[in-house]
Structures are given as structure tokens and as C-alpha cells.
Design a protein around this motif. Sequence first.
Motif, short mmCIF file in Angstrom:
data_model
loop_
_atom_site.label_atom_id
_atom_site.label_comp_id
_atom_site.label_asym_id
_atom_site.label_seq_id
_atom_site.Cartn_x
_atom_site.Cartn_y
_atom_site.Cartn_z
N PRO A 10 0.87 -1.32 0.14
CA PRO A 10 -0.08 -0.08 -0.02
C PRO A 10 0.90 1.43 0.01
O PRO A 10 0.77 2.42 -0.52
N LEU A 11 2.06 1.15 0.82
CA LEU A 11 2.82 2.42 0.95
C LEU A 11 3.49 2.81 -0.43
O LEU A 11 3.62 3.88 -1.16
N ARG A 14 0.81 4.07 -2.99
CA ARG A 14 0.37 5.26 -2.87
C ARG A 14 1.61 6.13 -3.42
O ARG A 14 1.42 7.16 -4.12
N GLN A 15 2.86 5.83 -3.37
CA GLN A 15 4.03 6.75 -3.82
C GLN A 15 4.14 6.65 -5.49
O GLN A 15 4.40 7.94 -5.85
N LEU A 17 1.47 6.28 -7.39
CA LEU A 17 0.20 7.03 -7.79
C LEU A 17 0.60 8.57 -7.63
O LEU A 17 0.28 9.39 -8.39
N GLU A 18 1.32 9.02 -6.47
CA GLU A 18 1.51 10.27 -6.26
C GLU A 18 2.55 10.64 -7.35
O GLU A 18 2.40 12.13 -7.54
N ILE A 70 -6.81 10.09 -7.56
CA ILE A 70 -6.10 9.18 -7.24
C ILE A 70 -6.93 8.11 -6.19
O ILE A 70 -6.66 6.98 -6.00
N ALA A 71 -7.76 8.67 -5.73
CA ALA A 71 -8.62 7.93 -4.69
C ALA A 71 -9.44 6.84 -5.53
O ALA A 71 -9.52 5.90 -5.04
N THR A 74 -7.05 4.06 -6.21
CA THR A 74 -6.51 3.22 -4.94
C THR A 74 -7.81 2.11 -4.61
O THR A 74 -7.32 1.19 -4.26
N GLN A 78 -7.71 -1.59 -4.73
CA GLN A 78 -7.79 -2.52 -3.25
C GLN A 78 -8.96 -3.54 -3.99
O GLN A 78 -9.01 -4.59 -3.35
#
Length: 92
Positions: A10-11, A14-15, A17-18, A70-71, A74, A78
Motif C-alpha cells: 500500500p505505501l 501510494r507513492q 500514484l503520487e 487518485i482515490a 486506489t 484495493q
Amino acid sequence: MTARPLPSDPLELRQALEAVFAGRATIGVPELAALIPLHRETIARHVAAGNLVGRLKGLGRTKRHRVFTIADITRFMQHMTEAAPCPSIDPS
């Protein structure tokens, strides 16, 4: 942008995607297809099935353009990792 699988952590996800969303609020289907990687038609099927939520961009009626936050991505990732395994290959 090179087509490589997104990380499952997950981390790290997130990176990644950012990095793609740097300075942007949304990305379109072509960018998403390169990011995940999935074919545009497969993305359209996921949108139609309700697995991937996006927004319509503009006022076009003939050729509709979807964009994703981005949400949105994500949640979709998931959903895809939590999906039940295929019954034909499930060992249980």
C-alpha cells in the motif's frame, strides 16, 4: 511512461500514484491504461460494472471522456486485490 505493474504494498502503491498525479487532480483513460496496465476496453468494462468509479469530463455527448482521481484508482486497486479467487483455480 512505461507500462509496469503497480506495487502491491500500500505505501509503495501510494507513492507510485503520487508520482503519476504530481501536479494533477485527475488522469484520463489513456494514462490509466498505461499505469495499471490494462487495455482501454477493459477499463471501460470495469467502469460499466461499477468496479472503477470515475468522472465525466466536459459536456460531450458523442464521445464521453472519463477521468479518475487518485482515490478512485486506489479503491479500484484495493477492490482488485481483495476480489475472491477464481473458483476453477482456488485450492480450497
